[in-house]
Design a protein around this motif. Sequence first.
Motif, PDB file in Angstrom:
ATOM      1  N   VAL A 182      -0.252  -0.075  -3.888  1.00 44.99           N
ATOM      2  CA  VAL A 182       0.620  -1.047  -3.232  1.00 44.99           C
ATOM      3  C   VAL A 182       0.584  -2.367  -3.995  1.00 44.99           C
ATOM      4  N   GLY A 183       1.767  -2.833  -4.423  1.00 48.17           N
ATOM      5  CA  GLY A 183       1.879  -4.157  -5.020  1.00 48.17           C
ATOM      6  C   GLY A 183       2.175  -5.182  -3.945  1.00 48.17           C
ATOM      7  N   MET A 184       1.403  -6.268  -3.936  1.00 52.68           N
ATOM      8  CA  MET A 184       1.543  -7.279  -2.882  1.00 52.68           C
ATOM      9  C   MET A 184       1.778  -8.663  -3.493  1.00 52.68           C
ATOM     10  N   ASP A 185       1.725  -9.684  -2.635  1.00 51.58           N
ATOM     11  CA  ASP A 185       2.010 -11.039  -3.092  1.00 51.58           C
ATOM     12  C   ASP A 185       1.023 -11.530  -4.141  1.00 51.58           C
ATOM     13  N   LYS A 186      -0.239 -11.158  -3.996  1.00 54.02           N
ATOM     14  CA  LYS A 186      -1.263 -11.674  -4.903  1.00 54.02           C
ATOM     15  C   LYS A 186      -2.031 -10.573  -5.626  1.00 54.02           C
ATOM     16  N   SER A 187      -1.982  -9.363  -5.129  1.00 52.72           N
ATOM     17  CA  SER A 187      -2.807  -8.304  -5.705  1.00 52.72           C
ATOM     18  C   SER A 187      -2.087  -6.960  -5.690  1.00 52.72           C
ATOM     19  N   VAL A 188      -2.668  -6.009  -6.410  1.00 55.71           N
ATOM     20  CA  VAL A 188      -2.258  -4.606  -6.352  1.00 55.71           C
ATOM     21  C   VAL A 188      -3.508  -3.840  -5.935  1.00 55.71           C
ATOM     22  N   ARG A 189      -3.371  -2.998  -4.914  1.00 55.42           N
ATOM     23  CA  ARG A 189      -4.555  -2.336  -4.371  1.00 55.42           C
ATOM     24  C   ARG A 189      -4.328  -0.830  -4.211  1.00 55.42           C
ATOM     25  N   ARG A 190      -5.433  -0.116  -4.087  1.00 51.05           N
ATOM     26  CA  ARG A 190      -5.380   1.327  -3.900  1.00 51.05           C
ATOM     27  C   ARG A 190      -5.971   1.684  -2.533  1.00 51.05           C
ATOM     28  N   TYR A 191      -5.229   2.554  -1.838  1.00 49.55           N
ATOM     29  CA  TYR A 191      -5.678   3.069  -0.544  1.00 49.55           C
ATOM     30  C   TYR A 191      -5.660   4.593  -0.608  1.00 49.55           C
ATOM     31  N   PHE A 192      -6.456   5.212   0.233  1.00 50.82           N
ATOM     32  CA  PHE A 192      -6.499   6.665   0.291  1.00 50.82           C
ATOM     33  C   PHE A 192      -5.997   7.149   1.644  1.00 50.82           C
ATOM     34  N   TRP A 193      -5.258   8.261   1.612  1.00 48.95           N
ATOM     35  CA  TRP A 193      -4.850   8.934   2.839  1.00 48.95           C
ATOM     36  C   TRP A 193      -5.675  10.214   2.965  1.00 48.95           C
ATOM     37  N   GLU A 194      -6.332  10.341   4.101  1.00 50.29           N
ATOM     38  CA  GLU A 194      -7.186  11.490   4.354  1.00 50.29           C
ATOM     39  C   GLU A 194      -6.540  12.355   5.439  1.00 50.29           C
ATOM     40  N   PRO A 195      -5.792  13.407   5.073  1.00 52.21           N
ATOM     41  CA  PRO A 195      -5.032  14.178   6.064  1.00 52.21           C
ATOM     42  C   PRO A 195      -5.882  14.934   7.064  1.00 52.21           C
ATOM     43  N   THR A 196      -7.070  15.368   6.679  1.00 54.97           N
ATOM     44  CA  THR A 196      -7.908  16.111   7.634  1.00 54.97           C
ATOM     45  C   THR A 196      -8.427  15.198   8.741  1.00 54.97           C
TER      46      THR A 196
END
Length: 540
Positions: free
Chosen positions: A308-322
């Motif tokens: 995700v690119g945001m106003d001040k940073s770019v970050r990584r998130y994880f989706w855990e479907p289980t």
Amino acid sequence: MNKTIKILLLVIIVVLVYIAYRLGWSVADPLISRQINNIHLTPNQIAANGPLPGEVSLYAKELSCQQNISTPGYYSSLNGAEISDAQRSGLFPCASFLGSHDGNNTVYAWRSVDDYPGISYINNRKPGELFIVGGEYPTLEDPNMAGPFIAKADASTGKEIWRTYVDNLNASKRWIGNANLNILENGKIAFAWSNQIILLDTDSGQILKHNTLPTGDAPANDANFKHMTVAPDGTLIMKDQTRPAGCTLQGTMAIIKCAGEQGMTQPNSILVAVDPDTLEILAEFLLPEPATAPHIISMFEDKIAIYVGMDKSVRRYFWEPTANKFSADESWALYPMQEGQTTATAPTLVGDWIAVQLNGIGSSTIASSIVVANLKDSAKKQIVFPFGELKKGEWSFAPPKCGADPENSMIYSADMGVGKVAGVKLNQETGELDVRFVLDNATTTFQPVIGPADKRILLLTNMEKNVAKEPIKAALFTGNYKEQLTWRNAATGEIIAESDFFEPLTINSLTPPGFGGRFYFPTAVGKGFYVLQVGPARTK
């Protein structure tokens, strides 16, 4: 000669003249009518002289080619997602170019027979089908346009098959911004706007399911869930754009004008996970900043990763479907902005690197740049300013995500404000960036590439102001310009073909490929969309 004979001869002459007139007019009338009908056509339209079905012999080949490319969650079509796939790569290797690569080409164009006001995005499913989103791009003539709507149309003529309206901002009072178009693996359309989401049958246009999305810090009327991407497990990963508090403008440009121009504050965005079959809300995760640009999804070390690119940073998130939950990767964060630069646009993956374009909502103080960071170590990064320093009085505005061709290690940067596009070579071993070409070419849209790796073609629109001395910002906000589509050598930027200039392309929209070597050019201020096709110029 007596008087009777003279009168008889005169009558015969009049009759003959009348007969000749009628016979001649029967030939001349359609010719004149044809010329009158052609007065408002461009040379490209006159050259086509009718609808463009493309090269029908390629339909099956292109569809088969695309079905060999993995796009989990999406319908396997030439252009089934808003921009290619979950990574929003903008890469269309199965799309055909029917022209000559030496540049000796003719462009054919035909405009849709039906109108689609405020059109933004066009996708296809099966050959012959087009799906269209419109009614969510305000114009000077219609600032409070009814919509959004989704429509199905014939791919050659643009003849409407069905149209389903899902909102009317005049009645609902919602903020209506651009809305993505994605066709799911099962052939249905999941569509979100404002804080609403529906599931739509693509054969009939019937609304099958509906739900309301949570908006976190943003009031419901200041959220727009434009950003929908499908995770590899099929879950819909949603993120909202947020309109600054107190801003009453409509359309996605409300963010540019209220946040970018007036410095108004946007609420933070939110990630939401949605079941693709039931539209049940599975999880939500409040982001630490506003995120005006879309996210992308890929796999990282066997995890579903969301960038995700945001106003001040770019970050990584994880989706855990289980577990049906989001989590933040605290070990990876990129801070690409320099003082005066604005939001990062949607990230772009190139091998083990992620690239972002800066100045997504504009800057009058510092030029746009491309920043790349390593997926395993965000501190390992490189920066390039493809267009040099921003000159006094210039405005940098680079809203689209940077394009890319990972197989050829190319990244494409577009800054409409300074009127330039650059091709940048990425060294995938070191991350070093080398500017290979810079073009005088103004565009607000994406830079997709099509065709096989050894013959890549770069698609760029090109804007031309109607008043040469008018500031570009004024021309953009009033739509006082024309725009064309160009086909270029993706390695050098050299033009291979270029269309006529038409009404402006919808800002930040796409010129997607269609089956049989066709391309689509949506205009929010014109009538519907143009179908374009390139062919070798005829030899005399």
